[in-house]
Design a protein around this motif. Structure first.
Motif, short mmCIF file in Angstrom:
data_model
loop_
_atom_site.label_atom_id
_atom_site.label_comp_id
_atom_site.label_asym_id
_atom_site.label_seq_id
_atom_site.Cartn_x
_atom_site.Cartn_y
_atom_site.Cartn_z
N ALA A 206 2.48 -7.73 0.07
CA ALA A 206 1.83 -9.05 0.19
C ALA A 206 0.72 -9.10 1.23
O ALA A 206 0.10 -10.15 1.41
N VAL A 207 0.45 -7.99 1.92
CA VAL A 207 -0.58 -8.05 2.96
C VAL A 207 -1.94 -8.33 2.35
O VAL A 207 -2.23 -7.89 1.24
N PRO A 208 -2.78 -9.07 3.07
CA PRO A 208 -4.12 -9.35 2.55
C PRO A 208 -4.99 -8.10 2.54
O PRO A 208 -4.79 -7.19 3.33
N THR A 209 -5.95 -8.07 1.64
CA THR A 209 -6.88 -6.94 1.57
C THR A 209 -7.97 -7.06 2.63
O THR A 209 -8.72 -6.13 2.85
N GLU A 210 -8.01 -8.21 3.30
CA GLU A 210 -9.04 -8.45 4.31
C GLU A 210 -8.46 -9.35 5.40
O GLU A 210 -7.74 -10.29 5.12
N LEU A 211 -8.75 -9.02 6.65
CA LEU A 211 -8.36 -9.85 7.79
C LEU A 211 -9.62 -10.38 8.45
O LEU A 211 -10.67 -9.73 8.43
N PRO B 105 -9.50 -0.16 14.42
CA PRO B 105 -8.70 -0.71 13.34
C PRO B 105 -7.48 -1.50 13.82
O PRO B 105 -6.96 -1.28 14.91
N VAL B 106 -7.07 -2.44 12.99
CA VAL B 106 -5.82 -3.18 13.15
C VAL B 106 -4.81 -2.44 12.29
O VAL B 106 -5.10 -2.12 11.13
N VAL B 107 -3.63 -2.14 12.84
CA VAL B 107 -2.64 -1.33 12.12
C VAL B 107 -1.31 -2.07 12.07
O VAL B 107 -0.82 -2.56 13.09
N LEU B 108 -0.73 -2.15 10.87
CA LEU B 108 0.60 -2.73 10.67
C LEU B 108 1.55 -1.63 10.24
O LEU B 108 1.27 -0.88 9.30
N LEU C 57 -1.28 -12.33 9.60
CA LEU C 57 -0.08 -11.55 9.31
C LEU C 57 1.18 -12.37 9.56
O LEU C 57 2.20 -12.16 8.90
N SER C 58 1.12 -13.32 10.49
CA SER C 58 2.27 -14.21 10.69
C SER C 58 2.55 -15.01 9.43
O SER C 58 3.71 -15.19 9.03
N ASP C 59 1.50 -15.49 8.78
CA ASP C 59 1.68 -16.23 7.54
C ASP C 59 2.33 -15.35 6.47
O ASP C 59 3.22 -15.80 5.74
#
Length: 178
Positions: free
Chosen positions: A66-71, A99-102, A162-164
């Motif tokens: 469900a992660v977005p393709t763009e932040l 980069p932002v990494v999850l 990402l909280s959403d």
């Protein structure tokens, strides 16, 4: 050959020397400016693996699906980034320069104690662990631990987005301290 009256070099030599000095200074300035604007090619991002024993869990599958393709980061769009092989499991990244990494399915962060300061963002409890140039934010109130590493320059947009996603895909659970 010196000027016959003063012993100084001829005016032609002085003019040529001054012109060369100005041309050199201009070339250095232009080079410095263009280097500051050059962006590295955004190839696959190499990341080191970290222990993620729950990376294959249904919670991580739901979250990563469900992660977005763009932040959004300080008004700029960070696009989902390809990871270099071998890519760590249950890991995604956005952006090129910083980069932002999850990462999902991690062990409980050792900094999570009963007195650790937590921050609630859009209904999700996060534990911030500051590092040099970036902070790692751990989701601590869900069935799996996930970590979002955000460069200090990114602002709060990635954490809010990402909280959403976490709130929508993973139900809240009581905190675990052991």
């Amino acid at each position: 050959m010196p000027d016959s009256d003063t012993g100084a070099p001829p005016k032609v030599v002085l003019v040529i020397a001054a012109t060369l000095a100005v041309a050199l200074a201009a070339t250095v300035a232009v080079f410095a400016l263009t280097q500051g604007r050059a962006r590295p090619e955004a190839g696959p991002l190499p990341l080191v693996p970290v222990p993620a024993p729950e990376a294959g869990s249904p919670g991580c599958t739901a979250l990563l699906g469900a992660v977005p393709t763009e932040l959004t980061s300080n008004g700029s769009a960070l696009k989902l980034r390809e990871l270099a092989n071998p890519a760590p499991p249950a890991t995604v990244a956005w952006g090129t320069d910083d980069p932002v990494v999850l990462r999902c399915g991690l062990n409980r962060p050792p900094e999570l104690t009963q007195t650790a300061p937590l921050r609630v963002v859009n209904g999700v409890q996060w534990l911030q662990v500051s590092g040099e140039g970036a902070s790692t934010w751990y989701v601590v109130d869900r069935e799996v631990y996930a970590a979002l590493t955000v460069p200090d320059s990114a602002g709060t947009g990635p954490l809010q987005q990402l909280s959403d996603t976490v709130a929508a895909k993973l139900p809240a659970k009581p905190l675990r301290f052991s």
